[in-house]
Structure formats: C-alpha cells, structure tokens
Design a protein around this motif. Structure first.
Motif, mmCIF file in Angstrom:
data_model
loop_
_atom_site.group_PDB
_atom_site.id
_atom_site.type_symbol
_atom_site.label_atom_id
_atom_site.label_comp_id
_atom_site.label_asym_id
_atom_site.label_seq_id
_atom_site.Cartn_x
_atom_site.Cartn_y
_atom_site.Cartn_z
ATOM 1 N N GLN A 169 0.634 -1.368 0.377
ATOM 2 C CA GLN A 169 0.303 0.293 -0.080
ATOM 3 C C GLN A 169 0.751 1.196 -0.076
ATOM 4 N N VAL A 172 1.784 2.984 -3.131
ATOM 5 C CA VAL A 172 1.125 4.310 -4.205
ATOM 6 C C VAL A 172 1.939 5.750 -3.016
ATOM 7 N N ARG A 174 1.217 9.610 -3.203
ATOM 8 C CA ARG A 174 0.939 11.326 -3.443
ATOM 9 C C ARG A 174 1.111 12.192 -3.704
ATOM 10 N N TYR A 199 0.217 6.093 -11.963
ATOM 11 C CA TYR A 199 -0.943 5.506 -11.028
ATOM 12 C C TYR A 199 -2.422 5.354 -11.875
ATOM 13 N N ASP A 201 -5.418 4.335 -11.358
ATOM 14 C CA ASP A 201 -6.791 3.690 -10.520
ATOM 15 C C ASP A 201 -7.796 3.719 -11.013
ATOM 16 N N TYR A 223 -11.841 -5.108 -6.340
ATOM 17 C CA TYR A 223 -11.381 -4.519 -5.718
ATOM 18 C C TYR A 223 -12.730 -4.454 -4.204
ATOM 19 N N ALA A 231 -5.229 2.342 -1.708
ATOM 20 C CA ALA A 231 -4.570 1.893 -2.962
ATOM 21 C C ALA A 231 -5.455 0.068 -3.646
ATOM 22 N N ARG A 232 -6.562 0.559 -4.659
ATOM 23 C CA ARG A 232 -6.537 -0.948 -5.044
ATOM 24 C C ARG A 232 -5.434 -1.080 -6.099
ATOM 25 N N ARG A 288 -4.804 -1.640 -16.316
ATOM 26 C CA ARG A 288 -5.987 -1.297 -15.957
ATOM 27 C C ARG A 288 -6.644 0.035 -16.810
ATOM 28 N N SER A 290 -8.463 3.403 -17.196
ATOM 29 C CA SER A 290 -8.824 4.802 -16.557
ATOM 30 C C SER A 290 -9.737 4.856 -16.050
#
Length: 297
Positions: A169, A172, A174, A199, A201, A223, A231-232, A288, A290
């Motif tokens: 975790q 990630v 910020r 990242y 998400d 998730y 954070a996923r 992933r 967006s």
C-alpha cells in the motif's frame, strides 16, 4: 520408439535474493506448481504419451554447473520453471539463453523476450515504440531522478521483481516526499532501480494470449471489498499473505463480467502488447482501465 529424456528445471537459491522472506514465500508457491507439473508429466510417461524418463534439475547459483548437467543428460526438451539464478530474477532469461545455445527445446518465452519483460522499464520502452498505451514512467536509478517525475499520484516498484515483490500500500504515493521515501526504500531494500509509473486508479484485467494472437477468457481482480482510501492494487500481501485483508479482498473473476466494447479494447491492446515485446507461444497481459475507459498495460 527410442527413450528420450525430459527435464524439469527449477531454481533453489532464493536465500541469496535481496527480497528475502518475500521471495521465499513466493518461491514456496512456485514449488507447488513445480510439483504439479512433475505429477502431470509423470502421468503422461506412465500412460505412454511421453517416452520418459523425467529428470528434475535444480538450478543453483552456478550456471556453468547447469550447463554441464544439460550437456551430460542431453534432454530432448525442457520444462523451464526456473525463475532466478543467484537470487536474480534476470536468471530466468539467462537459463533460456543457455537452452537456446545448446539447441534444447523448452517451454516458456525466448530469452530476448524474457530479458525485455523481466525489466519493467525495458518492457515499457518496447510498448511505447509499438504504440501500446502504457502509463507514463520514469526509471529512478539514483535519487536525483525523482525530480524527473512530473505526475502524481504514482506507483513505485522494483524494476526487476515479479510476483508483486516490493509492492505494498505504501507503493502508491501522492506527494513528492512520499515518492522520495519509497524510491529510497526500493533502491536500498532491493538493490536495483525503481520504476515510477503514473497510477491508474481503475479496474484491473488480465488477458491470456497465445498462438500468435488468439485470446482466452478475460479475467478481472475485484477490489470491491477495499476500505475507503486504500490503493486498489494487487500487492505482495494480496498475492501471498492468505490471511491478510488484501488477499481476502482481491477475488478473481474469470470470465470477467465486462461489456462488449471494453472487451474488444482489452483484447486489442493485449495482443498489441504481446507482439510489441516480442512474445511467442503463450503470455498473460495485465491491464488497468482509466476512468475514461482507456486500457493501459
């Protein structure tokens, strides 16, 4: 028909890996796979589908010793499950290159492809050249490179590990201070550069690709059970710590419930990535998506 020798290669040297207990736990799971492969091959030999015998070849830190063993036993083909040499994940590609030089047929990717894919930054460069959407990224091989990161939030990973080793975790980040703290941790703890990526998400999918571009059913990591603010991501604990909340909150969904349009996009990007990094045979591409619906590798 004349008897042939088949070999199953696996690594035994995780104790020298800088990731320590993380690598050891992941290696235990890999060894479960090795035993399953061995059992399946033994069944095929007993049933007459393969003209054995099967030789198990443990791979330690000495590649020359492995070469001597392969020259001595001359297997007809090798099932390559060796994921490191001397604790270095790049060893998977070194072993593949040795098999190629000895002209021994093996499962798994070609050495050049493995070398590229086992280095996250090299893989990203190849994807960009092929026009495959991938998040912005910076290679941080020394701390001053953190100044080159012009995007936040970001995710910080060791550049040469797999199995989510080095991802938690805390990966990630910020803000700039958290970025520097995590990059310093990766450089010191894993003794290798960090890759810092934008990242994304969003939802996480996987697309198996084989036979030069055919795809199998799409998978998804859910998730939904993550607490607010978490954070996923599919961290190390989510993959290997069976009693952790991360592990219990990341169920897989196969086949994934996904709309037709997104499924087409996921398959298209996955196949482009497969070709972009030079895959042959089989591969799995993780993506992933967006908030705008764009899949990224």
């Amino acid at each position: 028909s004349s008897s042939k020798v088949f070999a199953l290669l696996y690594n035994t040297d995780t104790q020298v890996n800088p990731s320590g207990v993380e690598s050891l736990v992941a290696h235990k799971s890999v060894m479960n796979c090795v035993r399953a492969v061995q059992a399946s091959l033994d069944d095929l030999i007993r049933g007459g589908a393969l003209a054995g015998p099967l030789r198990l070849i443990p791979v330690g830190a000495d590649v020359d010793e492995l070469r001597s063993e392969l020259v001595r036993s001359r297997p007809s083909w090798v099932f390559h499950t060796c994921e490191a040499v001397a604790g270095d994940s790049r060893g998977e590609a070194w072993v593949a290159a040795l098999l190629e030089r000895l002209e021994i047929v093996s499962t798994g990717g070609a050495s050049k492809c493995l070398e590229r894919c086992l280095d996250k930054y090299s893989a990203k460069v190849a994807l960009l050249r092929a026009g495959v959407p991938t998040p912005r990224g910076v290679l941080v091989d020394e701390m001053r490179r953190c100044r080159d990161v012009e995007f936040l939030p970001a995710i910080v990973k060791p550049v040469r590990e797999d199995g989510s080793i080095g991802i938690s975790q805390n990966s990630v980040v910020r803000d700039a201070l958290s970025l520097e703290k995590r990059a310093r941790y990766v450089l010191r703890r894993y003794r290798q550069p960090a890759i810092v990526e934008e990242y994304i998400d969003g939802d996480e999918y996987s697309v198996p690709v084989w036979c030069g571009g055919e795809t199998l059913p799409i998978g998804r990591i859910r998730y939904d059970g993550f607490p607010p603010g978490a954070a996923r991501i599919c961290s190390y604990r989510a993959k290997w710590a069976a009693r952790s909340w991360e592990y219990l909150s990341t169920p897989s969904e196969v086949p994934a419930k996904v709309g037709d349009e997104l499924a087409v996009d996921l398959r298209r990007v996955a196949v482009a990535a497969y070709h972009g990094v030079g895959c042959t045979g089989y591969a799995r591409v993780d993506l992933r998506v967006s908030a705008a619906g764009q899949p990224y590798v």
